[in-house]
Design an enzyme around this catalytic site. Structure first.
Site, PDB file in Angstrom:
ATOM      1  CG  ASP A  65      -0.533  -1.841   4.955  1.00  0.00           C
ATOM      2  OD1 ASP A  65      -1.477  -2.499   5.746  1.00  0.00           O
ATOM      3  OD2 ASP A  65       0.968  -1.270   5.337  1.00  0.00           O
ATOM      4  N   GLY A 141     -12.522  -0.932  13.741  1.00  0.00           N
ATOM      5  CA  GLY A 141     -11.120   0.152  13.621  1.00  0.00           C
ATOM      6  C   GLY A 141     -11.413   1.623  13.972  1.00  0.00           C
ATOM      7  CE1 TYR A 142      -6.594   4.523  15.234  1.00  0.00           C
ATOM      8  CE2 TYR A 142      -6.566   2.614  13.344  1.00  0.00           C
ATOM      9  CZ  TYR A 142      -6.133   3.492  14.642  1.00  0.00           C
ATOM     10  OH  TYR A 142      -4.651   2.965  15.141  1.00  0.00           O
ATOM     11  CG  HIS A 165      -9.823   4.579   3.482  1.00  0.00           C
ATOM     12  ND1 HIS A 165     -11.092   4.466   3.500  1.00  0.00           N
ATOM     13  CD2 HIS A 165      -9.244   3.740   3.358  1.00  0.00           C
ATOM     14  CE1 HIS A 165     -10.876   4.070   4.669  1.00  0.00           C
ATOM     15  NE2 HIS A 165      -9.807   3.350   5.109  1.00  0.00           N
TER      16      HIS A 165
END
Ligand code: ITT
Ligand code: NA
Length: 181
Positions: A65, A141-142, A165
């Site tokens: 997540d 995504g971002y 990350h």
């Protein structure tokens, strides 16, 4: 060793597959979308998701997540990153950030591994900034709006996997796997 990864997100799978290669871990994609429990913290959501899936998918497996936390927006979109991406998307985030000087943000990734009895979590973070405009063609995504040292993740390509990350969470997870399985 071989381990299953449950996700609906191809970008996540491809990155972890590549990182796993370097650690001798073979990752198998279980393409599946599951209902995420609500919660105000990523670690909690990841752990609950893995516990919930333990009855449905044969262990060992893991889920992941992740979320983008923007300082000037008090951590938004955070645990709502998936929903926000599907709704307002990168353009919406850039709009919310118009005229905002403090661009600081971080990406957080929580990997939750289930061996069928227990769930263990591994967290990785990277500090960065929200770009002024979308830049770059790689990733997902971002990535076009999140930059580290002046370059967006979407501009970095392969290099993203060295400092993301996801990389940082995966390093902890794969080292633990090597010692325990
Ligand atoms: P799952 O099936 O694994 O849950 P998802 O895409 O719904 O896939 P999340 O719930 O973790 O994933 O939502 C995180 C959101 O943040 C989602 O919109 C992702 O595209 C985005 N995201 C996650 N990691 C990212 C990364 O490394 N770069 C850019 N965007 C990322
Ligand atoms: Na999700």
């Amino acid at each position: 060793m071989k381990v299953r990864f449950i996700t609906s997100n191809r970008g996540k799978f491809e990155e972890l597959k590549e990182i796993g290669r370097g650690f001798g871990v073979d990752i198998e994609w279980v393409e599946m979308e599951y209902l995420e429990p609500q919660g105000s913290d990523l670690e909690f959501v990841a752990r609950k998701s893995a516990e919930m899936l333990s009855g449905a998918v044969e262990p060992p497996f893991f889920i992941e997540d992740s979320g983008l936390f923007i300082d000037a927006l008090h951590g938004f979109p955070g645990v709502y990153s998936s929903f926000v991406f599907k709704t307002i998307g990168n353009d919406g985030i850039l709009k919310l950030m118009e005229g905002v000087e403090d661009r600081r943000a971080r990406f957080v990734c929580v990997i939750a591994f289930s061996d069928g009895e227990q769930v263990r979590t591994f967290t990785g973070e990277v500090e960065g900034q929200i770009a002024r405009e979308k830049r770059g063609e790689h990733g997902f995504g971002y990535d076009p709006i999140f930059e580290v040292d002046g370059r967006t993740f979407a501009e970095m390509g392969e290099k993203k996997n060295e400092l993301s990350h996801r990389r940082r969470a995966a390093e902890k997870f794969f080292s633990w796997l090597a010692k325990n399985f």
